[in-house]
Design an enzyme around this catalytic site. Sequence first.
Site, PDB file in Angstrom:
ATOM      1  N   ASN A 126       0.804  -1.214   0.000  1.00 18.25           N
ATOM      2  CA  ASN A 126       0.000   0.000   0.000  1.00 18.25           C
ATOM      3  C   ASN A 126       0.844   1.273   0.000  1.00 18.25           C
ATOM      4  OD1 ASN A 126      -3.056  -0.581   0.076  1.00 18.25           O
ATOM      5  ND2 ASN A 126      -2.172  -2.143   1.416  1.00 18.25           N
ATOM      6  N   HIS A 157      24.387  -0.690   7.502  1.00 17.51           N
ATOM      7  CA  HIS A 157      25.695  -0.054   7.511  1.00 17.51           C
ATOM      8  C   HIS A 157      26.505  -0.566   8.696  1.00 17.51           C
ATOM      9  CE1 HIS A 157      25.636   3.196   4.486  1.00 17.51           C
ATOM     10  NE2 HIS A 157      24.341   3.232   4.695  1.00 17.51           N
ATOM     11  N   LYS A 222       7.281  -7.067  20.170  1.00 20.80           N
ATOM     12  CA  LYS A 222       7.219  -8.226  21.064  1.00 20.80           C
ATOM     13  C   LYS A 222       5.873  -8.929  20.900  1.00 20.80           C
ATOM     14  CE  LYS A 222      10.252  -6.073  24.496  1.00 20.80           C
ATOM     15  NZ  LYS A 222      10.410  -5.652  25.921  1.00 20.80           N
TER      16      LYS A 222
END
Length: 228
Positions: A126, A157, A222
Amino acid sequence: MMSLFAVSAVSRPSHSPLLLRSSPLPDLEWSDPKYIAAQQKKMEWMPYLYIKNRKRYAWAAPWQDDVQSAVSETEDVRFGVDCFLAPSAVLIGEPNRWITLGDRTVVAAECFIHGPVFLGENVSINARSHIDGGKKGVRIGDDTRVAAGCKMFAFNHGVGEGLIREAPLSSEGINIGRDVWIGAGVGIVDGVNIGDRAVVGLGSVVTKNVAPGDIVAGNPAKVIGKRE
């Protein structure tokens, strides 16, 4: 006791544009260019309208053929049957970093996708989502929904000494299973695997693997439940 909603509705002025329209919408023919342009704009931001109406409008399929053909001329992008691509979306498929859209997969307005990326069948990406496949790629299984504004980066990185722009890049890839719901504004970092039928709540940042059927939310995400 009257609800807040009821009070708001009662106190709204009678001239509210939500209640009254000063003039009716123009009665445009389906073949009118203004009507077609309006429908195309709606489909860009709500691609399910294309899936629902592509057989209703004679212009819909040829329009998408032109959009997809134009992209495929310059980028290594492979489209399945009855796909939808918003004209404002940016797809960058390079040699050995191709992008594949399975049958009936849709990509909405202002998305950015950089291969390697594989989208299965009936996948929805979307509006304003950003997917970068890095070196190892992003793979999204059949029937998965990615809500607006999601970010997936299959690279990272290094953060050692020296300039960050000179730091080495690493890539492990991102894998998302079948029938998964990724809520709006979710971020998914490199190396994450999300199992089939999992759900990720709005605004979450996924930094670890998600087991099949788990419902996760938060930053970092979580487990908060299980999909039945």
